[in-house]
Design a protein around this motif. Structure first.
Motif, PDB file in Angstrom:
ATOM      1  N   LEU A  27       0.832  -1.201   0.000  1.00 43.27           N
ATOM      2  CA  LEU A  27       0.000   0.000   0.000  1.00 43.27           C
ATOM      3  C   LEU A  27       0.869   1.254   0.000  1.00 43.27           C
ATOM      4  N   ARG A  33      -5.169   2.355  -3.570  1.00 39.61           N
ATOM      5  CA  ARG A  33      -6.236   2.212  -2.581  1.00 39.61           C
ATOM      6  C   ARG A  33      -6.259   0.776  -2.076  1.00 39.61           C
ATOM      7  N   ALA A  34      -6.694   0.581  -0.860  1.00 41.95           N
ATOM      8  CA  ALA A  34      -6.748  -0.758  -0.263  1.00 41.95           C
ATOM      9  C   ALA A  34      -7.610  -1.691  -1.100  1.00 41.95           C
ATOM     10  N   ILE A  37      -5.585  -3.124  -4.040  1.00 39.47           N
ATOM     11  CA  ILE A  37      -4.561  -4.092  -3.655  1.00 39.47           C
ATOM     12  C   ILE A  37      -5.192  -5.375  -3.137  1.00 39.47           C
TER      13      ILE A  37
END
Length: 104
Positions: A27, A33-34, A37
């Motif tokens: 990250l 952005r989470a 990922i």
């Protein structure tokens, strides 16, 4: 967002699982952005090139002239650095398919 020093401290702690170490490092290094990922699959990763395609923010399926939805969406590429490159092989050990960040 955490600082590089905070991420480095997290990665060296023994009680932190390899999944979390890799996630935080990735990250930080990709600035992605989470959601992007966490949506990665092992087969999408280019480990040698240190990159992977992710669905762009707000991406919707492309439509054809007659309104039929197509399977493909707008993709962007994220790139990571050496820290993630060192952790990923440990996280993916023995796996060739499926989500990168498996939950237990």
């Amino acid at each position: 967002m955490r600082s590089r020093l905070a991420i480095d401290r997290l990665v060296v702690r023994r009680e932190v699982a390899i999944r979390e170490k890799t996630l935080y490092r990735m990250l930080y290094e990709t600035a992605a952005r989470a959601e992007e990922i966490l949506g990665l699959n092992v087969e999408d990763l280019d480990l040698a090139g240190r990159r992977a395609p992710v669905k762009a923010k707000g991406a919707r399926a492309k439509t054809r002239r007659r309104g039929q939805a197509r399977e493909d969406v707008v993709l962007e590429t994220v790139y990571w650095d050496a820290g993630t490159a060192r952790l990923l092989p440990r996280l993916l050990k023995g796996r060739a398919r499926g989500p990168v960040f498996l939950t237990q």
